[in-house]
Design a protein around this motif. Structure first.
Motif, short mmCIF file in Angstrom:
data_model
loop_
_atom_site.label_atom_id
_atom_site.label_comp_id
_atom_site.label_asym_id
_atom_site.label_seq_id
_atom_site.Cartn_x
_atom_site.Cartn_y
_atom_site.Cartn_z
N UNK A 174 0.81 -1.22 0.00
CA UNK A 174 0.00 0.00 0.00
C UNK A 174 0.84 1.27 0.00
N UNK A 175 1.93 1.26 0.76
CA UNK A 175 2.77 2.45 0.84
C UNK A 175 4.18 2.08 0.37
N UNK A 176 4.61 2.71 -0.69
CA UNK A 176 5.91 2.40 -1.28
C UNK A 176 6.80 3.64 -1.24
N UNK A 177 7.98 3.50 -0.65
CA UNK A 177 8.97 4.57 -0.66
C UNK A 177 9.98 4.28 -1.76
N UNK A 178 10.35 5.32 -2.51
CA UNK A 178 11.30 5.15 -3.62
C UNK A 178 12.43 6.15 -3.47
#
Length: 354
Positions: A282-286
């Motif tokens: 659901x929450x993706x950090x890039x």
């Protein structure tokens, strides 16, 4: 006899700079169009895509494609992308690179005032590598350390910078001594700077379900021909994973910005973010550890395009962690790197030891 094509301080009538500053660091970044318009993007793309280090197809094959198709259609699309990130200060890559150069200059001035000059050039566009080196030469620089702002070496990036520097040196009757930093992908200070950036961003914004490191891609064929880029990207990721104490399923690697029909380094970033969303992330950090400063590829391609891909596939938020830019962590790590590579050059008149 052929005309004299060399240049040198004696051939210029203007007053040279302070001769006591005889050592310079030249930072080189990719470059940027002068404006977010098709008219400005077209010559920039022509220079970039006309570089045989970037596209190594035979000229007879590539030139009709480049000038007959790509430069007729792509400038308008690229200009639209640039317009999405352009600010009152201009191109982020340009002003962030300038800020980094200024911060490094200030750092060296605090240590040994008046002994080192930090300059900035762009591989494509302005300020040009050749013009910048010629100006440093006129100003009395006799030792030049070049730092391409690409942590991982590729012939398509750092190799192209080396070509441009070599071409510039050919035009000088009395070239300065030259050193080039090939890469700093596994430099301990650089890894620490990246880790601190991510940790501090998490402390302020919370942590996502997974961290994706997106590197610029290159064709797989280039790697088979001996380019070390893929291995260096994986090394950076491994060291950063260890420093952040993350598992292989918590910190992932992908490659962005592919063009054409060849197979590029995989997994592709756009496919990866879609698959992660489909898998329930659901929450993706890039983060993008291949870029020293923020630019089109980070601010538009990742923070906008790939965010939209992730949301459309069912994810809730894709959050881009900004590049190091002119942060104290980056300035400190690059200053330490530069000091090591400057070591051993004997002091010249008016200078302290390098």
């Amino acid at each position: 006899m052929p005309p004299n094509h060399y240049t040198g301080p004696a051939s210029h009538s203007h007053t040279p700079g302070d001769p006591s500053v005889q050592t310079a660091v030249l930072l080189v970044n990719l470059g940027t169009p002068d404006a977010p318009t098709a008219a400005a993007v077209r010559p920039y793309l022509a220079q970039f895509l006309g570089d045989t280090r970037v596209i190594d197809y035979p000229r007879w094959l590539w030139w009709p494609i480049l000038h007959g198709i790509i430069l007729r259609t792509r400038p308008a699309r690229s200009a639209h992308a640039y317009a999405r990130i352009w600010t009152e200060r201009g191109s982020p890559l340009r002003f962030e690179s300038e800020a980094l150069a200024a911060a490094l200059q200030a750092a060296f001035e605090r240590e040994q005032p008046g002994t080192l000059r930090v300059a900035l050039a762009m591989r494509y566009g302005e300020p040009a590598v050749a013009d910048t080196i010629a100006q440093l030469h006129r100003d009395g620089v006799r030792r030049l350390l070049v730092l391409p702002l690409y942590p991982q070496y590729s012939a398509t990036s750092t190799g192209s910078v080396i070509d441009a520097v070599a071409d510039a040196m050919k035009a000088l009757r009395w070239p300065p001594e030259l050193r080039v930093i090939n890469d700093y992908h596994d430099d301990a200070g650089h890894i620490e700077a990246l880790a601190l950036r991510i940790e501090r961003w998490w402390a302020e914004n919370g942590r996502g379900d997974k961290l994706l490191l997106s590197f610029h891609g290159i064709p797989e064929r280039y790697v088979r021909l001996g380019d070390p880029y893929a291995d260096q990207c994986q090394t950076t990721a491994r060291l950063l994973r260890q420093r952040l104490r993350l598992g292989e399923d918590e910190l992932l690697v992908s490659f962005q910005s592919r063009v054409g029909r060849e197979r590029w380094l995989q997994p592709y970033t756009d496919a990866t973010v879609r698959q992660l969303a489909a898998d329930g992330v659901k929450r993706l950090d890039v983060a993008c550890p291949g870029f020293a400063v923020d630019c089109l590829e980070t601010l538009e391609e990742i923070a906008m395009q790939n965010r939209d891909f992730f949301l459309a596939a069912g994810g809730e938020s894709l959050r881009y962690i900004p590049a190091l830019n002119d942060s104290p962590e980056q300035v400190d790590s690059l200053a330490a790197l530069l000091r090591r590579h400057l070591g051993g050059w004997p002091a010249q008149a008016g200078e302290g030891a390098a």
